[in-house]
Design a protein around this motif. Structure first.
Motif, short mmCIF file in Angstrom:
data_model
loop_
_atom_site.label_atom_id
_atom_site.label_comp_id
_atom_site.label_asym_id
_atom_site.label_seq_id
_atom_site.Cartn_x
_atom_site.Cartn_y
_atom_site.Cartn_z
N PHE A 1 41.90 82.66 76.63
CA PHE A 1 41.30 83.74 75.85
C PHE A 1 42.17 84.98 76.06
N GLN A 2 42.68 85.55 74.98
CA GLN A 2 43.58 86.69 75.08
C GLN A 2 42.93 87.93 74.51
N LYS A 3 43.26 89.07 75.14
CA LYS A 3 42.85 90.40 74.67
C LYS A 3 41.34 90.52 74.56
N ILE A 4 40.59 89.83 75.41
CA ILE A 4 39.13 89.89 75.37
C ILE A 4 38.64 90.60 76.63
N LEU A 5 37.96 91.71 76.43
CA LEU A 5 37.35 92.44 77.54
C LEU A 5 35.86 92.19 77.53
N THR A 6 35.33 91.65 78.60
CA THR A 6 33.91 91.30 78.61
C THR A 6 33.21 91.90 79.80
N TRP A 7 31.99 92.24 79.56
CA TRP A 7 31.13 92.80 80.62
C TRP A 7 29.70 92.49 80.22
N ILE A 8 28.99 91.74 81.05
CA ILE A 8 27.65 91.29 80.67
C ILE A 8 26.61 92.19 81.28
N ARG A 9 25.72 92.74 80.43
CA ARG A 9 24.61 93.56 80.90
C ARG A 9 23.40 92.67 81.13
N GLU A 10 22.64 92.97 82.18
CA GLU A 10 21.42 92.25 82.47
C GLU A 10 20.27 92.96 81.74
N VAL A 11 19.74 92.34 80.70
CA VAL A 11 18.61 92.89 79.96
C VAL A 11 17.60 91.79 79.72
N TRP A 12 16.37 92.14 79.43
CA TRP A 12 15.38 91.15 79.05
C TRP A 12 14.82 91.52 77.69
N TYR B 1 42.50 91.66 82.19
CA TYR B 1 42.25 90.51 83.05
C TYR B 1 41.30 90.88 84.19
N GLU B 2 41.42 92.10 84.70
CA GLU B 2 40.55 92.55 85.78
C GLU B 2 39.09 92.57 85.33
N GLN B 3 38.85 93.02 84.11
CA GLN B 3 37.48 93.05 83.60
C GLN B 3 36.93 91.64 83.37
N ILE B 4 37.76 90.76 82.84
CA ILE B 4 37.34 89.39 82.61
C ILE B 4 37.05 88.68 83.92
N ASP B 5 37.88 88.94 84.92
CA ASP B 5 37.70 88.29 86.21
C ASP B 5 36.35 88.66 86.83
N ARG B 6 35.86 89.86 86.55
CA ARG B 6 34.56 90.29 87.09
C ARG B 6 33.41 89.49 86.48
N VAL B 7 33.51 89.20 85.20
CA VAL B 7 32.40 88.55 84.50
C VAL B 7 32.54 87.04 84.46
N TYR B 8 33.69 86.53 84.80
CA TYR B 8 33.97 85.10 84.69
C TYR B 8 32.92 84.22 85.37
N PRO B 9 32.46 84.55 86.59
CA PRO B 9 31.46 83.69 87.24
C PRO B 9 30.15 83.56 86.48
N LYS B 10 29.85 84.52 85.59
CA LYS B 10 28.59 84.47 84.83
C LYS B 10 28.75 83.84 83.45
N LEU B 11 29.99 83.53 83.07
CA LEU B 11 30.21 83.03 81.71
C LEU B 11 29.49 81.70 81.48
N ARG B 12 29.53 80.81 82.47
CA ARG B 12 28.85 79.53 82.32
C ARG B 12 27.35 79.74 82.10
N GLN B 13 26.77 80.69 82.80
CA GLN B 13 25.35 80.98 82.68
C GLN B 13 24.99 81.36 81.25
N TYR B 14 25.80 82.21 80.62
CA TYR B 14 25.50 82.66 79.27
C TYR B 14 25.78 81.58 78.23
N ILE B 15 26.77 80.73 78.50
CA ILE B 15 27.01 79.60 77.60
C ILE B 15 25.84 78.62 77.69
N GLU B 16 25.26 78.48 78.88
CA GLU B 16 24.08 77.62 79.03
C GLU B 16 22.93 78.12 78.16
#
Length: 387
Positions: free
Chosen positions: A3-14, A94-109
């Protein structure tokens, strides 16, 4: 997958899914979700959190919906690789993606369980952030000829004390660009929209403009990831369906069979039936049993011989028949969800040819590959928006 040029940051909301009529009344727009799709989404969401309508004190859950979604998400992400390099900007991304990477599987689930998710970028403190919005937190309004969502309402909900606040964010395309409207509401229930209030009523929304126009864009500022199975709930809808959409009745059957197995062990435990004369009595006059699970009382009356005082009951369990039935149901669930046999069922005593094993592995491979392609397409669309 790269994945190139993608900056991701997941907010915890309900968020709780409010009714389509509430959205229509608030924004004067028609939500493009049919009644069958709305009911199906509610069912998939309830099943995922172990609140299926058939569960009660007697019917226990095997938690199969979450297990199926987890298995698909694990396989989709286990070999995923993100690589961005070549400049200071790339290192920052890449630094921003690396922060959220561990949660990506959770959101894909969450996405494969509910049929899809929306990737929505926004700006926060000078950064471009991307929300991963679950399928029951947004309402499509219109689609183009290719089935891409062109207008959408997003729901963001917060609880402050005993009050529930909901923010509706409406994105639509105009000749000038992408128009975004924000409206806030307060209610005493998470499922009701309530009355409109100022955005400043919630601290996190205080700096959000009620209306904004993003010019020089030719498409909406969001990208939809759709689970790739064909929609058999509403074939005319471009929306995705859950990874277990074709196995809901089978999952119910599995829960019922599992509950039968639990009852077989509970009701089939060894017991000793003993005349009440063999026990002392408490202050209430009832027999004092040394072990309430093992002992049962008999009141045979009159004189009872030593041989008649005790009766042992050791029932014959039928657990293997029930287990075999459950295993057959699990095999059908695997087939209907595109997973290989043995993912949940037992294959220990099953003779299978090399061809059958290959076909089973190909089924899972095809399911995972199609899902990865759908995710990559959504990320590429987001990449175009951020580029």
């Amino acid at each position: 997958m790269m994945f190139q040029k993608i900056l991701t940051w997941i907010r915890e909301v309900w968020s709780k899914m409010i009714t389509q009529s509430s959205v229509k009344s608030a924004l004067n727009v028609d939500v493009a979700i049919s009644a069958p799709m709305t009911e199906a989404l509610k069912l998939w969401s309830a099943m995922y959190v172990n609140q299926a309508p058939w569960l009660d004190d007697n019917v226990k859950s095997l938690n199969l919906p979450a297990a199926i979604a987890s298995e698909v998400a694990r396989a989709v992400t286990i070999e995923m690789d993100v690589e961005i390099s070549g400049s200071a900007r790339a290192d920052y991304l890449y630094e921003q993606i690396d922060r959220v990477y561990p949660k990506l599987r959770q959101y894909i689930e969450y996405a494969v369980a509910k049929g899809g998710m929306m990737l929505k970028p926004y700006v926060q403190n000078g950064r471009i952030i991307v929300d991963f919005v679950q399928a029951d937190q947004f309402y499509p309004v219109s689609f183009d000829a290719s089935g891409h969502i062109t207008a959408c309402v997003f729901s963001d909900a917060r609880q402050v004390g005993k009050n529930f606040f909901t923010r509706l964010e409406y994105h639509t395309m105009t000749p000038q660009g992408c128009q975004i409207k924000n409206m806030a509401y307060i209610s005493d229930s998470p499922s009701l929209l309530g009355r409109q209030v100022n955005l400043t009523s919630v601290a996190e929304w205080a700096n959000i403009e009620p209306e904004a126009m993003i010019t020089k864009v030719d498409r909406p500022l969001f990208a939809y990831f759709r689970y790739p199975s064909a929609n058999n709930i509403d074939p005319t809808s471009p929306l995705g369906v859950s990874c277990y959409a074709r196995a809901c009745d089978l999952i119910k059957d599995a829960d019922l069979q599992w509950s039968n197995l639990l009852w077989e062990f509970e009701s089939g435990g060894r017991a000793l039936y003993v005349d009440t004369l063999a026990f002392g009595k408490g202050s209430d006059g009832k027999p004092l049993l040394p072990n309430k699970r093992l002992y049962r009382t008999l009141n045979q009356g009159g004189q009872v011989s030593d041989e008649e005082m005790f009766h042992e009951w050791t029932p014959t369990l039928r657990e293997q028949n029930i287990i075999n039935g459950l295993d057959a149901i699990l095999k059908q669930i695997e087939f209907n969800t595109g997973l290989a046999r043995g993912t949940f069922s037992s294959v220990e005593n099953e003779d299978r040819t090399a061809t059958e094993m290959k076909i089973g592995k190909q089924r899972t491979y095809a399911t995972i590959t199609d899902t990865q392609k759908a995710l990559e397409e959504a990320l590429n669309r987001l990449d175009h928006e951020l580029g």
